[in-house]
Design an enzyme around this catalytic site. Structure first.
Site, PDB file in Angstrom:
ATOM      1  N   ASP A   1      -9.792  31.432 -32.030  1.00  0.00           N
ATOM      2  CA  ASP A   1     -10.126  32.764 -32.555  1.00  0.00           C
ATOM      3  C   ASP A   1     -10.607  32.708 -34.012  1.00  0.00           C
ATOM      4  O   ASP A   1     -11.535  33.440 -34.393  1.00  0.00           O
ATOM      5  CB  ASP A   1      -8.953  33.732 -32.394  1.00  0.00           C
ATOM      6  CG  ASP A   1      -7.668  33.207 -33.017  1.00  0.00           C
ATOM      7  OD1 ASP A   1      -7.475  31.976 -33.032  1.00  0.00           O
ATOM      8  OD2 ASP A   1      -6.866  34.015 -33.488  1.00  0.00           O
TER       9      ASP A   1
ATOM     10  N   ASP B   1      -3.297  26.735 -26.798  1.00  0.00           N
ATOM     11  CA  ASP B   1      -2.472  27.947 -26.633  1.00  0.00           C
ATOM     12  C   ASP B   1      -2.951  28.864 -25.500  1.00  0.00           C
ATOM     13  O   ASP B   1      -2.207  29.736 -25.069  1.00  0.00           O
ATOM     14  CB  ASP B   1      -2.448  28.759 -27.940  1.00  0.00           C
ATOM     15  CG  ASP B   1      -1.990  27.942 -29.128  1.00  0.00           C
ATOM     16  OD1 ASP B   1      -1.304  26.924 -28.916  1.00  0.00           O
ATOM     17  OD2 ASP B   1      -2.328  28.305 -30.272  1.00  0.00           O
TER      18      ASP B   1
ATOM     19  N   ARG C   1      -0.774  18.008 -28.234  1.00  0.00           N
ATOM     20  CA  ARG C   1      -2.199  18.128 -28.568  1.00  0.00           C
ATOM     21  C   ARG C   1      -2.919  16.798 -28.577  1.00  0.00           C
ATOM     22  O   ARG C   1      -4.140  16.747 -28.685  1.00  0.00           O
ATOM     23  CB  ARG C   1      -2.330  18.759 -29.955  1.00  0.00           C
ATOM     24  CG  ARG C   1      -2.646  20.205 -29.874  1.00  0.00           C
ATOM     25  CD  ARG C   1      -2.558  20.923 -31.172  1.00  0.00           C
ATOM     26  NE  ARG C   1      -3.150  20.287 -32.310  1.00  0.00           N
ATOM     27  CZ  ARG C   1      -3.029  20.779 -33.549  1.00  0.00           C
ATOM     28  NH1 ARG C   1      -2.349  21.896 -33.747  1.00  0.00           N
ATOM     29  NH2 ARG C   1      -3.586  20.178 -34.562  1.00  0.00           N
TER      30      ARG C   1
ATOM     31  N   ARG D   1      21.684  20.772 -26.476  1.00  0.00           N
ATOM     32  CA  ARG D   1      20.775  19.894 -27.226  1.00  0.00           C
ATOM     33  C   ARG D   1      19.375  20.488 -27.213  1.00  0.00           C
ATOM     34  O   ARG D   1      19.015  21.211 -26.280  1.00  0.00           O
ATOM     35  CB  ARG D   1      20.716  18.505 -26.593  1.00  0.00           C
ATOM     36  CG  ARG D   1      22.033  17.746 -26.657  1.00  0.00           C
ATOM     37  CD  ARG D   1      22.350  17.296 -28.073  1.00  0.00           C
ATOM     38  NE  ARG D   1      23.496  16.408 -28.099  1.00  0.00           N
ATOM     39  CZ  ARG D   1      24.762  16.796 -28.232  1.00  0.00           C
ATOM     40  NH1 ARG D   1      25.053  18.089 -28.327  1.00  0.00           N
ATOM     41  NH2 ARG D   1      25.735  15.918 -28.255  1.00  0.00           N
TER      42      ARG D   1
HETATM   43  O1  F6P Z   1      -3.219  26.610 -32.129  1.00  0.00           O
HETATM   44  C1  F6P Z   1      -2.807  25.353 -31.737  1.00  0.00           C
HETATM   45  C2  F6P Z   1      -1.502  24.986 -32.391  1.00  0.00           C
HETATM   46  O2  F6P Z   1      -1.102  23.701 -31.930  1.00  0.00           O
HETATM   47  C3  F6P Z   1      -0.367  25.993 -32.171  1.00  0.00           C
HETATM   48  O3  F6P Z   1       0.201  25.881 -30.895  1.00  0.00           O
HETATM   49  C4  F6P Z   1       0.548  25.661 -33.313  1.00  0.00           C
HETATM   50  O4  F6P Z   1       1.305  26.782 -33.703  1.00  0.00           O
HETATM   51  C5  F6P Z   1      -0.409  25.277 -34.406  1.00  0.00           C
HETATM   52  O5  F6P Z   1      -1.629  24.940 -33.796  1.00  0.00           O
HETATM   53  C6  F6P Z   1       0.057  24.135 -35.262  1.00  0.00           C
HETATM   54  O6  F6P Z   1      -0.841  23.988 -36.289  1.00  0.00           O
HETATM   55  P1  F6P Z   1      -0.903  22.718 -37.242  1.00  0.00           P
HETATM   56  O7  F6P Z   1      -1.596  21.624 -36.473  1.00  0.00           O
HETATM   57  O8  F6P Z   1      -1.680  23.182 -38.405  1.00  0.00           O
HETATM   58  O9  F6P Z   1       0.503  22.321 -37.565  1.00  0.00           O
END
Ligand code: F6P
Length: 360
Positions: free
Chosen positions: A111, A135, A283, A274
């Site tokens: 976005d 996401d 990612r 835990r």
């Molecule tokens: O938008 C993708 C994302 O991995 C989110 O799920 C997470 O909140 C954010 O980016 C983490 O961002 P950064 O890589 O800047 O820590």
């Protein structure tokens, strides 16, 4: 178009390279165009960092995680972080249009990237967008690439947590990413058979979560799997979280909603609790075979077709299984959240999953 730019903006997402490859191959092979990649997203447009992309450059990258071009989630030409948040968009436009002589730029991002792409389009650069984010929260597209991979990784984590939870009769909490949206937690929770799924779209009642854990214990299932999205909040929101932090013997250990939840449940249950925070593991690495690889390739080829047809200011989208495009302006700076009548919420409820609220 004879010359087309391409960039990846925002956080990376598995499948970025598959899109870069598809856009580049399709533009070169089908349309005889030249392709130029900006380095590190919009930073490259401002800092004049770019490189030509040949067929050879994109050969063998389909399965690679990350982005060969690099990315940045800070660089915005309209408020450039390295120059006191000044608007340097005119320089970026000059570089792309006049120096590089680009006829269009393909921006692959979420976005935030679409919001910048929209403004650049208004500033005179013909833009095409490709929806990217693990996401899955972009408006007007049923899917973004990278989501399937993140869900697969989170699901595997739940599977692994299940066996250790069962052995030790513990409550295990897995925290997924997703920012303001609960898509990853919802899909991984269903795929992994989590007993409780907590998402930002529904504030959870900790008493209800504790009740589910106790009921399972009493019913002979002496373990519980909780899948929580990083953006989830207890009823009472930030105020309630601050209370948990204030009550904590070791606030530094909390770190994220999974820590908050761990403390809340520990105070209420006799079972051991835990937590695991999955973080950026979701990612990294190769996109899923075959979902994210095929989706990213189809998105890239479709983006190249939009460029070839001169359909600018549009973002590729998938709706009801068909590829289409939507106005970038409509997607910019908006989020698509999980609604309580989403089919996957219904599926979760049907198999007895709790969302930590009495009535969904
Ligand atoms: O938008 C993708 C994302 O991995 C989110 O799920 C997470 O909140 C954010 O980016 C983490 O961002 P950064 O890589 O800047 O820590």
């Amino acid at each position: 178009p004879r010359r087309v730019g391409i960039l990846t903006g925002g956080g990376d997402s598995p499948g970025l390279n598959a899109v870069i490859r598809a856009v580049t191959k399709s533009l070169i092979l089908d349309r005889g165009a030249e392709v130029v990649g900006f380095v590190d997203g919009f930073a490259g447009m401002v800092e004049k960092q770019s490189r030509p992309l040949s067929l050879r450059d994109v050969s063998g990258i389909l399965t690679l995680g990350g982005t060969i071009l690099g990315t940045s989630n800070k660089a915005n030409p309209f408020a450039y972080h390295l120059r006191g948040n000044a608007d340097v968009s005119a320089e970026a436009v000059r570089y792309a249009r006049d120096e590089l002589r680009l006829d269009a730029v393909v921006a692959i991002g979420g976005d935030g990237t679409m919001s910048i792409a929209h403004r650049l389009q208004q500033a005179g650069i013909p833009m095409v967008g490709v929806p990217k984010t693990i996401d899955n929260d972009l408006m007007y597209t049923d899917r973004t690439f990278g989501f399937d991979t993140a869900v697969a990784i989170a699901t595997e984590a739940i599977d692994r947590l299940h066996t250790t939870a069962q052995s030790h009769h513990r409550v295990m909490i897995l925290e997924t990413m997703g920012r303001y949206a609960g898509w990853i937690a919802l899909y991984a929770g269903v795929a992994g058979g989590a007993d409780v799924i907590l998402i930002p779209e529904m504030e959870y009642d900790i008493e209800e979560v504790a009740r589910v854990c106790r009921a399972r214990e009493q019913g002979g299932q002496r373990y519980t799997l909780v899948c929580v999205a990083e953006g989830a909040k207890p009823i009472g929101g930030q105020h309630a979280i601050r209370q948990v932090v204030a009550d904590s013997p070791d606030p530094l250990r909390l770190g994220g909603i999974c820590g908050v939840l761990e403390q809340q449940l520990t105070q209420r249950l006799t079972s051991e609790v835990r937590r695991t925070m999955l973080g950026h593991v979701q990612r990294g690495g190769t996109p899923t075979h075959a979902f994210d690889r095929t989706l990213a390739t189809a998105f890239g080829a479709y983006a190249a077709a939009l460029v070839a047809d001169g359909q600018y200011g549009r973002m590729v989208a998938t709706q009801g299984g068909r590829l289409t495009s939507v106005a970038i302006a409509d997607v910019a700076n908006r989020q698509r959240l999980v609604s309580s009548d989403a089919p996957m919420v219904a599926a979760a409820l049907a198999v007895g999953t709790s969302f930590g609220v009495k009535d969904v």
